[in-house]
Design a protein around this motif. Sequence first.
Motif, mmCIF file in Angstrom:
data_model
loop_
_atom_site.group_PDB
_atom_site.id
_atom_site.type_symbol
_atom_site.label_atom_id
_atom_site.label_comp_id
_atom_site.label_asym_id
_atom_site.label_seq_id
_atom_site.Cartn_x
_atom_site.Cartn_y
_atom_site.Cartn_z
ATOM 1 N N ASN A 178 0.855 -1.011 0.103
ATOM 2 C CA ASN A 178 -0.047 -0.046 -0.035
ATOM 3 C C ASN A 178 0.970 1.317 0.134
ATOM 4 O O ASN A 178 2.118 1.149 0.214
ATOM 5 N N ALA A 179 0.200 2.398 -0.142
ATOM 6 C CA ALA A 179 0.886 3.621 -0.471
ATOM 7 C C ALA A 179 1.643 4.176 1.008
ATOM 8 O O ALA A 179 2.879 4.356 0.823
ATOM 9 N N PRO A 180 0.933 3.930 2.177
ATOM 10 C CA PRO A 180 1.770 4.352 3.470
ATOM 11 C C PRO A 180 3.010 3.594 3.557
ATOM 12 O O PRO A 180 4.049 4.130 4.052
ATOM 13 N N GLN A 181 3.159 2.165 3.329
ATOM 14 C CA GLN A 181 4.072 1.578 3.488
ATOM 15 C C GLN A 181 5.515 1.983 2.371
ATOM 16 O O GLN A 181 6.712 2.215 2.586
ATOM 17 N N ALA A 182 5.106 2.386 0.997
ATOM 18 C CA ALA A 182 5.998 2.783 -0.031
ATOM 19 C C ALA A 182 6.685 4.184 0.485
ATOM 20 O O ALA A 182 7.631 4.448 0.422
ATOM 21 N N PHE A 183 5.668 5.246 1.089
ATOM 22 C CA PHE A 183 6.033 6.589 1.566
ATOM 23 C C PHE A 183 7.023 6.368 2.742
ATOM 24 O O PHE A 183 8.045 6.991 3.007
ATOM 25 N N LEU A 184 6.691 5.558 3.726
ATOM 26 C CA LEU A 184 7.661 5.188 4.637
ATOM 27 C C LEU A 184 9.036 4.776 4.233
ATOM 28 O O LEU A 184 10.043 5.307 4.869
ATOM 29 N N ALA A 185 9.196 3.941 3.288
ATOM 30 C CA ALA A 185 10.506 3.335 2.771
ATOM 31 C C ALA A 185 11.116 4.792 2.075
ATOM 32 O O ALA A 185 12.474 4.832 2.259
ATOM 33 N N LEU A 186 10.223 5.584 1.383
ATOM 34 C CA LEU A 186 10.967 6.745 0.964
ATOM 35 C C LEU A 186 11.411 7.667 1.816
ATOM 36 O O LEU A 186 12.562 8.247 1.801
ATOM 37 N N GLN A 187 10.608 7.958 2.936
ATOM 38 C CA GLN A 187 11.266 8.756 4.267
ATOM 39 C C GLN A 187 12.447 8.234 4.842
ATOM 40 O O GLN A 187 13.209 9.121 5.404
ATOM 41 N N GLN A 188 12.631 6.845 4.755
ATOM 42 C CA GLN A 188 13.664 6.223 5.515
ATOM 43 C C GLN A 188 14.911 6.159 4.583
ATOM 44 O O GLN A 188 15.817 5.675 5.118
ATOM 45 N N GLY A 189 14.622 6.727 3.488
ATOM 46 C CA GLY A 189 15.813 6.643 2.690
ATOM 47 C C GLY A 189 16.153 5.631 1.859
ATOM 48 O O GLY A 189 17.285 5.324 1.125
ATOM 49 N N LYS A 190 15.340 4.604 1.902
ATOM 50 C CA LYS A 190 15.285 3.302 1.248
ATOM 51 C C LYS A 190 15.140 3.658 -0.329
ATOM 52 O O LYS A 190 15.370 2.599 -1.298
ATOM 53 N N ALA A 191 14.827 4.522 -0.931
ATOM 54 C CA ALA A 191 14.450 4.832 -2.322
ATOM 55 C C ALA A 191 14.641 6.394 -2.487
ATOM 56 O O ALA A 191 14.669 7.179 -1.516
ATOM 57 N N GLU A 192 14.847 6.717 -3.770
ATOM 58 C CA GLU A 192 14.809 8.158 -4.320
ATOM 59 C C GLU A 192 13.549 8.673 -4.737
ATOM 60 O O GLU A 192 13.508 9.713 -4.947
ATOM 61 N N GLY A 193 12.772 7.894 -4.937
ATOM 62 C CA GLY A 193 11.534 8.316 -5.506
ATOM 63 C C GLY A 193 10.261 7.492 -5.332
ATOM 64 O O GLY A 193 10.324 6.217 -5.076
ATOM 65 N N MET A 194 9.147 8.091 -4.980
ATOM 66 C CA MET A 194 7.891 7.248 -4.958
ATOM 67 C C MET A 194 6.887 7.433 -6.283
ATOM 68 O O MET A 194 6.692 8.519 -6.595
ATOM 69 N N VAL A 195 6.513 6.374 -6.792
ATOM 70 C CA VAL A 195 5.587 6.345 -7.912
ATOM 71 C C VAL A 195 4.218 5.870 -7.724
ATOM 72 O O VAL A 195 3.985 5.000 -6.918
#
Length: 282
Positions: A178-195
């Motif tokens: 889901n979107a909250p999990q993806a956004f959390l990964a972005l906040q934690q620096g585990k990715a450079e972007g969220m699509v």
Amino acid sequence: MTSMNPMNSLHKFFLSTITTLSLTTLVQQVHADQLADIQQKGEIVIGVLGTAEPFSFIDPKTRELVGYEIDIGKDLAQALGVKPVFKQLAVAARIPELQQGHVDILAAALAITPDRQEQIDFSIPTLITGQKILVSKQSGISGIAQLEGKKLVTIKGGTQEANAKKAIAQANVVSFDNAPQAFLALQQGKAEGMVDDESGLVGVLNKAGSKAENFTILPERISTTQVAIGIKKHEPALLAAINSALLQAETRGEAGKWFFQWYGPTTQHGFSERDFTWSAPN
């Protein structure tokens, strides 16, 4: 022993073949009239997500399903003269549930894609939007070209992953439930972007509070997305009835009203204009 007349044998073969084909056609016609079945049972089972605001979600106060596609589903049911029954589905289960007959139609944030068009039919588009990429302001990324070779996060079961890989060939895309999990990964620096869909990203930021100031949505779209009602293949009567009801809703002004109610400037999605209409297929 009486010899068999080859002409009689051939005649019987053709009669048998024609009869079989006629019966097959008749069976297909009976099965193809899903609209009559829906009207006979007095209800239409509509597959929805129930977790994708503002398409469909649970109102925290009433605990009832509400949203853009809930309003559409209720109007479609009224146009068909039946009761709407909403069934929540997982993203990946949408098309299988429709094909297996567990729901009559899908109003489940379902984007039109060539692959899906081979599996099911679609109504005229009910929402036309696009997918964009959310990045951290600290990353210094201002365009999608800078994301080549970078890690991106998105949501399982949709078109986001395929579109991201098409737009950014060297991107490493990781999908979450889901979107909250993806956004959390972005906040934690585990990715450079969220699509995600543009409206989905705006919704994520609106729920992020003060943390939203640290992120920005890149202006470029990686795709244009058309969302529509999903219908089983070979159901022409139902498809025509659904499209007719949608066109009537557009004419009455209901389609625009629903859009601005759920996506307009007073909502967390903040769209100030509706740059599309529900129009007849070409």
